[in-house]
Design a protein around this motif. Structure first.
Motif, PDB file in Angstrom:
ATOM      1  N   GLU A  52       0.849  -1.185   0.000  1.00  0.00           N
ATOM      2  CA  GLU A  52       0.000   0.000   0.000  1.00  0.00           C
ATOM      3  C   GLU A  52       0.889   1.241   0.000  1.00  0.00           C
ATOM      4  O   GLU A  52       2.066   1.173   0.358  1.00  0.00           O
ATOM      5  CB  GLU A  52      -0.902   0.014   1.230  1.00  0.00           C
ATOM      6  N   TYR A 128       2.420   4.276  -7.576  1.00  0.00           N
ATOM      7  CA  TYR A 128       1.049   4.484  -7.109  1.00  0.00           C
ATOM      8  C   TYR A 128       0.035   3.687  -7.918  1.00  0.00           C
ATOM      9  O   TYR A 128      -0.951   3.182  -7.377  1.00  0.00           O
ATOM     10  CB  TYR A 128       0.718   5.980  -7.117  1.00  0.00           C
ATOM     11  N   SER A 129       0.256   3.565  -9.217  1.00  0.00           N
ATOM     12  CA  SER A 129      -0.702   2.832 -10.048  1.00  0.00           C
ATOM     13  C   SER A 129      -0.752   1.356  -9.686  1.00  0.00           C
ATOM     14  O   SER A 129      -1.807   0.719  -9.749  1.00  0.00           O
ATOM     15  CB  SER A 129      -0.339   2.985 -11.526  1.00  0.00           C
ATOM     16  N   GLU A 130       0.401   0.795  -9.303  1.00  0.00           N
ATOM     17  CA  GLU A 130       0.468  -0.634  -9.042  1.00  0.00           C
ATOM     18  C   GLU A 130       0.276  -0.979  -7.566  1.00  0.00           C
ATOM     19  O   GLU A 130       0.357  -2.149  -7.181  1.00  0.00           O
ATOM     20  CB  GLU A 130       1.798  -1.183  -9.557  1.00  0.00           C
ATOM     21  N   ASN A 133      -3.518  -0.363  -2.744  1.00  0.00           N
ATOM     22  CA  ASN A 133      -4.417   0.611  -2.136  1.00  0.00           C
ATOM     23  C   ASN A 133      -3.585   1.815  -1.713  1.00  0.00           C
ATOM     24  O   ASN A 133      -2.383   1.699  -1.478  1.00  0.00           O
ATOM     25  CB  ASN A 133      -5.096  -0.006  -0.904  1.00  0.00           C
ATOM     26  N   PRO A 198      -3.860   5.308  -7.971  1.00  0.00           N
ATOM     27  CA  PRO A 198      -4.291   3.988  -7.471  1.00  0.00           C
ATOM     28  C   PRO A 198      -5.736   3.676  -7.842  1.00  0.00           C
ATOM     29  O   PRO A 198      -6.524   4.566  -8.179  1.00  0.00           O
ATOM     30  CB  PRO A 198      -4.138   4.113  -5.947  1.00  0.00           C
ATOM     31  N   ASN A 199      -6.086   2.394  -7.734  1.00  0.00           N
ATOM     32  CA  ASN A 199      -7.443   1.962  -8.062  1.00  0.00           C
ATOM     33  C   ASN A 199      -8.412   2.175  -6.899  1.00  0.00           C
ATOM     34  O   ASN A 199      -9.617   2.273  -7.114  1.00  0.00           O
ATOM     35  CB  ASN A 199      -7.435   0.481  -8.457  1.00  0.00           C
ATOM     36  N   SER A 200      -7.900   2.211  -5.673  1.00  0.00           N
ATOM     37  CA  SER A 200      -8.782   2.397  -4.522  1.00  0.00           C
ATOM     38  C   SER A 200      -8.037   3.155  -3.443  1.00  0.00           C
ATOM     39  O   SER A 200      -6.808   3.193  -3.420  1.00  0.00           O
ATOM     40  CB  SER A 200      -9.280   1.047  -3.981  1.00  0.00           C
ATOM     41  N   LYS A 279      -0.164   8.721 -16.425  1.00  0.00           N
ATOM     42  CA  LYS A 279      -1.364   7.886 -16.240  1.00  0.00           C
ATOM     43  C   LYS A 279      -2.264   7.977 -17.466  1.00  0.00           C
ATOM     44  O   LYS A 279      -2.911   7.003 -17.855  1.00  0.00           O
ATOM     45  CB  LYS A 279      -2.134   8.324 -14.991  1.00  0.00           C
TER      46      LYS A 279
END
Length: 621
Positions: A52, A128-130, A133, A198-200, A279
């Motif tokens: 995270e 951050y993308s990978e 959380n 990030p995704n969440s 991104k």
């Protein structure tokens, strides 16, 4: 990012083997009052590690706290300094029974190693993308933070037995929301990409947690409900422009929209946005170089954008820079926004700019319509070569008279002072009846022009409405007027409560926090749109008259003796200040410093059609 004095042996033992490697932290379990213990390891992002990321504000670097790093060559844990805010964030994230794997910039990156900082910032979009959380730490609980969180939660998931929100709009509730979104995290430039990539995300505020999606949903709810006039850029970020615009325009738009955001290191105002572009598969020829000064970083950024963005770069220049040797045409992104952009940088500005249509019609000047980047020397300093812009334009004369500056929340609108300046004989000598379609009926042309200039770009001009707003009648006294409008009184009270003061200790609201949208909101729509345009465009500007008798509004920094130029291809005129001469083979050798964009009456433009000759070449240093 900033630096703290920490034991560099931590990084000596954990060197990053490739540009894909990062340092991950095992946040060891503990209870509330325990010391914080960590373990560090390196990992290749290509191996898809699970971790995270922490998003937080650095806080005060002068009040460090120590965490303890285990598992190094030394048998004893090594003390490592972090900011107190980072310490509190780690304490909130720590679990009681098991370790937690996280990435934290202040610890994972050797802040004292410039090459590593460059490499890791370039890798930030992947970091951050990978991440599984992102954990956002907003700070500790306050007296009204629970009320704000309860309402945001209710907006996201209304109670089953309620047909509408169970919270009526009350001052206490609105204030709790305002205070919540004014927490420092929301104004930090790095959080833009930290939350977008990030995704969440989960948000911590004291002991409370809430999904980031709930806060996003509140933003959508607020668009319709309009409880809060403006939410932070991190919530209202225009993703569409990042997706559709050219990379250079996308970068400039992000720089403009995030200009008020804070950064401990001014260079981060540029570098924090680069991962965001990646991104959206946007790339520009700009890489992090923390060995460079802020002056060099901002100059390189402007040089990278100028070929595509052209005049928009110059429209973005606002006064107040204290950076040494910064070219006058380069925006200082560390200076908060001071005033409205009259040129309204970007495609919208080009469509609205009243000069653009003139350039579209008049294509026979045979000069470039974009600034050209050149290396030149001043005749007074032949030993030093500087990056300058060569542009072409018409002189509208020097500023001969200039009024006082209007600062909303600090000074009354200088309406009478500026209006009385029209008694100047050079102003009266100009025949303003020529462009008749711009005027209404038999209205006094000079008076109409004056109010048209104050509103800038806006089409509707309502002098009586402006006077009614600025000088409301006292209750029960038909012949007596208030000294200032009620809106100005509210601004001063707001500024005083805010506690922000100028260099002289006088309360003053930052430009992006001035509620222009509340001015004259009880007037008819056409009236309040004009009044709000006047207030926005005149804030941090002053009324001027050129030696040729033309009138306009100029940046606060303008002075008597400055030149006003209409430049080929530009949306608005510019105020320029004499800087010497340049040897030039193109016939022009005047060199100026850019003061800023201005707005002036159309009369000179109409005159150009009747034969003032071709624009002259000039330089902006």
């Amino acid at each position: 990012m900033s630096t703290l004095s920490s034991d560099s042996s931590v990084y000596t033992e954990l060197l990053l083997q490739t540009e894909r490697h990062i340092r991950l932290i095992r946040l060891l379990p503990g209870i509330e009052d325990d010391d914080i213990h960590l373990e560090l390891s390196t990992s290749d992002l290509d191996s898809k590690p699970t971790y995270e990321t922490l998003s937080y504000t650095w806080g005060d670097v002068s009040d460090p706290k120590s965490v303890h790093i285990r598992g190094l060559a030394s048998d004893a844990p090594v003390s490592f300094a972090v900011t107190s805010n980072c310490y509190r964030a780690l304490a909130r994230l720590r679990l009681k029974q098991q370790a937690r794997t996280i990435w934290v910039d202040a610890i994972s990156i050797n802040q004292n190693d410039v090459e590593e900082r460059n490499s890791q910032v370039a890798l930030m979009s992947r970091i951050y993308s990978e991440a599984a959380n992102v954990v956002v730490y907003l700070g500790e609980r306050t007296s009204n933070s629970d009320l704000a969180l309860d309402f945001i939660t209710e907006c996201d998931n209304p109670s089953p037995d309620a047909s509408s929100l169970s919270y009526p709009k009350e001052d206490e509730l609105v204030k709790s929301l305002v205070d919540f979104f004014h927490r420092p995290w929301f104004s930090r430039v790095w959080v833009i990409q930290e939350i977008a990539l990030p995704n969440s995300a989960i948000v911590h505020c004291g002991k409370r947690t809430i999904d980031w999606a709930a806060i996003q949903n509140f933003q959508r709810w607020n668009v319709n409900a309009k409880w809060l006039a403006e939410l932070p850029f991190v919530l209202s970020m225009p993703k569409r422009s990042l997706e559709l615009d050219e990379p250079e325009h996308a970068m400039l738009n992000a720089l403009l929209k995030s200009r008020h955001c804070a950064a401990t290191d001014p260079r981060d105002k540029v570098y924090a946005l680069l991962p965001l572009l990646r991104k959206f598969n946007k790339r520009i020829e700009l890489q992090p170089r923390y060995q460079d000064t802020a002056t060099e970083v901002f100059t390189d950024c402007a040089k990278t954008l100028i070929a595509t963005c052209g005049w928009d770069i110059l429209h973005a220049v606002q006064g107040g820079s204290k950076l040494p040797d910064l070219p006058s045409w380069v925006p200082d992104w560390s200076v908060p926004p001071r005033r409205e952009f009259i040129g309204n940088c970007g495609k919208e500005g080009m469509e609205r700019g009243y000069y653009t249509h003139f350039w579209d019609r008049k294509r026979d000047f045979n000069v470039p319509y974009m600034p050209e980047l050149v290396s030149k020397t001043l005749q007074s300093k032949p030993e030093k070569t500087s990056q300058m812009l060569r542009v072409h334009g018409f002189s509208c004369g020097k500023i001969a008279k200039i009024g006082s500056t209007y600062i909303a929340s600090k000074t009354p609108f200088p309406y009478h002072e500026w209006r009385n300046m029209l008694d100047d004989e050079t102003v009266k000598a100009i025949d303003r009846a020529e462009p008749a379609p711009a005027y209404r009926g038999d209205q006094d042309h000079l008076d109409y022009t004056f109010h048209w200039v104050l509103g800038a770009i806006e089409r509707g001009v309502y002098p009586n409405a402006l006077r009614m707003f600025l000088f409301p009648r006292k209750p029960g006294k038909s012949t007596r007027f208030e000294d200032i409008s009620r809106w100005e009184e509210e601004l001063r009270e707001l500024a005083s409560n805010k506690g922000v003061k100028d260099d002289d200790g006088v309360p003053e609201l930052p430009f992006h926090e001035i509620p222009f949208h509340l001015a004259a909101d009880d007037f008819p729509p056409s009236y309040f749109r004009y009044i709000q345009a006047v207030l926005r465009h005149c804030h941090s500007r002053r009324f001027f008259i050129t030696e040729k008798g033309y009138i306009g509004i100029a940046p606060q920094e303008a002075e008597i003796g400055d030149d006003v130029y209409i430049c080929a291809g530009a949306v608005t005129p510019f105020v320029l200040r004499d800087h010497g001469t340049v040897a030039d083979d193109h016939g022009g050798n005047w060199c100026f410093n850019l003061v800023g964009e201005c707005y002036k009456e159309r009369s000179p433009w109409e005159s150009i059609r009747y034969g003032l000759g071709d624009p002259e070449a000039i330089y902006i240093a």
